[in-house]
Scaffold this active site. Structure first.
Site, PDB file in Angstrom:
ATOM      1  N   CYS A  31       0.824  -1.218   0.000  1.00  0.00           N
ATOM      2  CA  CYS A  31       0.000   0.000   0.000  1.00  0.00           C
ATOM      3  C   CYS A  31       0.853   1.261   0.000  1.00  0.00           C
ATOM      4  CB  CYS A  31      -1.003   0.003   1.138  1.00  0.00           C
ATOM      5  SG  CYS A  31      -0.435  -0.771   2.628  1.00  0.00           S
ATOM      6  N   HIS A  75      18.821   0.803  -2.747  1.00  0.00           N
ATOM      7  CA  HIS A  75      17.413   1.097  -2.489  1.00  0.00           C
ATOM      8  C   HIS A  75      16.651  -0.177  -2.112  1.00  0.00           C
ATOM      9  CE1 HIS A  75      13.573   3.121  -2.773  1.00  0.00           C
ATOM     10  NE2 HIS A  75      13.139   2.113  -3.505  1.00  0.00           N
TER      11      HIS A  75
END
Lengths: 272, 424
Positions: B53, B101
């Protein structure tokens, strides 16, 4: 090998350890505490070797000189610290304890190690002095931990989220360690008094002669016996045990200084 | 054909609002279709999609000189995105940045709440889905496995997920700072309310042994008490309950103070210095702030708990810095592995060529010498050793050079030319 090499090394290692623990208090990086711990451990080893060398070179009576006394005090203090801090994850105590160990080992490096009075110190004498200092060290640890407890408690009350809040276990845990170290100190002091009496009988033919030091130790012994009773049966928990622990150690300090100032000729005065 | 690159095209809570994130989210069956579609594109070797989400990220490896061309056209086709949208919301990361990342994401350093643990499971699921569909190969498999390993190390070695970041957990954490082990502690809940009930539940899972439920009406108290397995009390019994409880959570709708200093004082006196922890979650407050002046009483209201949470978040960010140091080492190692992987076929080719030459020469020359089988075997060994020794240096050198940024492609080119190896 000269004992002084090891004594200097331990002073330096303790200083390194102190520095890292103080930085840990500021920056809260676990790595700093790890460095502090390892330097304390290696310092302890060199301290031990230094003490043993001194013992074998100059005989057991060198332990009754200022050099010997400070050396043993540093050694026992660090051993008590290493035992409790690793057992209960109390790295933070390093910042409060290692400065003293550093001071004692520095004093040991610079003070005289030549005994003034010839004393037939045997194995019994070594046991007596080492267990006495182990007892004092445990009491000192409990008093310093009490100070930490009081700061931590204050921060919890004032809602200040400091290094004490993040890096200490609980108040209850600290309290139990404070009590535990008091009992450890009490056991060693009792043992030391017992061995001392035996030794006194060997040397002077009497178990007890009301020397200032003996009286002072008796006072401390009763103080701590009282503290233990108050904690167990009088419900003196929490902050109160901390105050008692600090009080007990102050009495020991006063006695220690008093004996050294009052009785210049006593065997307990560690004169070099 | 350029060199192999690991890339990441993605958006997160940091770059895109929820309306955009939900548009690009891939759910269930859609995720599988998307992966297969991506995988079928010419410029993409391996791929996986992480969709939660808070983020949507496509990790892929490619040899394209413009690495993001294919994934972008995929997004345009699949999600009907405009180039404008992609440019403004998506970040593009290549190689070192992409690897770093990915490791940050898996270690929960990039999360909305730093250190929250769900992301690890989500990362694992994304990897699993891609693995089942066969869209990940050597590189991304290794990438994901390393990321998960890193995340585990970060979790155990730093305090990144240690301190509570919700009000009800903060209450439990404070209780543990006071009492240590909560086993055997007694909890009283006064009034009712979602947050208070949640806190009580946390306390029970952490070992609290008894729950006293106090309410204005006994019926309501009984209902709640059944839920927690506790004992119900009417509000009139409050003074007695306070004498028994170690932790009190108050959350009534009363307009004034329910717990005053006069009520708490006798309770504290009967405890002999044992701490009493009072939590006031009610607004307006239930507990008179004066109570805090009593010794061994720790009174925290909702604002204080909020402060704990904020302090904890700051502490997590501190720990995140430690985590970054740990991760950097893994990033370096992964990139080294990736570069060496690039020259692996080159080295294999060189070894194969050397072996062919050796075999050819031996087959031609050996029969003419008329040696015994033992001697022939010895010659075979000797030639093998010579070749291995001769090739050792160039192989280690090219492996080392392959890791360096600038000279990489040139070195590979020169290596091919010197040893007369075929073009890519």
């Amino acid at each position: 090998m000269e004992p002084k090499v090891f004594i200097y090394t331990s002073a330096v290692l303790y200083a390194v350890s102190t520095l890292h623990y103080l930085l840990y208090l500021i920056f809260r990086k676990n790595k700093l505490a790890v460095v502090g711990l390892y330097s304390a451990r290696f310092g302890f080893l060199t301290n031990l070797i230094g003490a043993l060398l001194l013992l074998f070179k100059g005989g057991a009576q060198t332990l009754f000189t200022p050099k010997g006394a400070f050396l043993i005090f540093a050694l026992t203090l660090v051993s008590v610290f290493l035992y409790f801090s690793t057992k209960h994850r109390l790295s933070l105590t390093g910042a409060f304890l290692m400065p003293w160990a550093t001071l004692f080992s520095v004093l040991a490096s610079v003070s005289s190690g030549v005994p003034k009075v010839e004393l037939p110190v045997g194995f019994v004498g070594v046991i007596h002095i080492v267990s006495a200092f182990l007892g004092y060290s445990a009491f000192m640890f409990s008093a310093l931990l009490s100070v930490i407890y009081l700061i931590f408690e204050r921060h919890l009350k004032k809602k200040k989220f400091s290094v004490f809040f993040f890096k200490l276990p609980s108040l209850t845990k600290l309290e139990s360690v404070i009590y535990h170290s008091i009992t450890v100190g009490f056991v060693f002091i009792t043992f030391s008094m017992f061995v001392g009496a035996v030794w006194s009988e060997e040397l002077f033919g009497t178990y007890w002669s009301w020397h200032p030091k003996q009286v002072a130790t008796l006072i401390s012994w009763f103080t701590y016996a009282g503290i233990i009773h108050l904690y167990l049966y009088g419900n003196w928990k929490g902050k109160r045990i901390c105050y008692l622990s600090i009080l007990g150690f102050s009495i020991i300090l006063l006695n220690f200084l008093g004996v050294n100032l009052l009785s210049k000729k006593d065997v307990h005065s560690f004169k070099g | 054909m350029g060199e192999l690159k690991l890339c990441c095209l993605g958006l997160s809570h940091k770059t895109a609002p929820v309306s955009v994130r939900e548009k690009f989210a891939f759910k269930g069956e859609e995720l599988e279709r998307a992966l297969l579609k991506l995988n079928s594109m010419e410029g993409i070797d391996e791929c996986m999609v992480l969709s939660t989400c808070n983020r949507v990220e496509v990790y892929f490896t490619t040899r394209n000189s413009s690495p993001f061309k294919d994934p972008i056209s995929f997004l345009q086709e699949f999600k009907g995105a405009t180039l404008d949208e992609i440019n403004s919301f998506f970040y593009r990361k290549v190689d070192r940045d992409a690897v770093r990342h990915g490791f940050y994401v898996a270690s929960s350093l990039d999360s909305l709440v730093v250190g929250e643990p769900q992301i690890v499971g989500q990362f694992k699921d994304a990897f699993q889905t891609a693995k089942e569909l066969g869209t990940v190969g050597t590189v991304l498999c290794r990438f994901c496995e390393t990321a998960l390993k890193v995340s585990k190390r970060v979790r155990t070695e730093t305090g990144i997920s240690k301190n509570a970041v919700s009000i009800s957990f903060a209450a439990v954490e404070l209780a543990r700072k006071i009492f240590g082990d909560l086993r055997g502690t007694k909890v009283a809940i006064i009034g009712a309310g979602e947050m208070a009930e949640l806190a009580v539940k946390h306390l029970i899972t952490n070992g609290a042994s008894e729950v006293f439920v106090v309410n204005r009406t006994l019926e309501r108290a009984q209902a709640l008490a059944r839920e927690f397995g506790g004992k119900p009390f009417p509000l009139t019994e409050l003074a007695n309950v306070l004498k028994l409880a170690d932790i009190v959570i108050s959350s009534t709708g009363a307009p004034g103070y329910v717990i005053t200093k006069e009520v708490v004082e006798p309770a504290v006196n009967s405890r002999g210095g044992k701490p009493l922890f009072l939590i006031d979650i009610a607004v307006p407050r239930d507990i008179d702030p004066e109570v805090d002046s009593l010794d061994a009483v720790y009174l925290y209201d909702i604002d204080d708990l909020q402060q704990v949470v904020e302090a904890n978040i700051r502490e997590r960010l501190r720990e995140a810095e430690v985590a970054k140091e740990i991760i950097e080492g893994y990033v370096e190692r992964f990139l080294k592995w990736l570069r060496e992987l690039e020259v692996a076929p080159l080295i294999a080719e060189l070894k194969k060529k050397a072996e062919e030459i050796r075999k050819e020469v031996l087959e031609k020359r050996l029969p003419k010498l008329g040696l015994t089988p033992e001697q022939e075997a010895e010659v075979d060994n000797i030639t093998r050793i010579i070749i291995n020794k001769l090739l050792h240096q160039p192989i280690t050198s090219v492996k080392r050079k392959a890791v360096e940024e600038e000279s990489r492609s040139q070195v590979v080119q020169i290596f091919r030319e010197i040893f007369g190896l075929g073009k890519e």
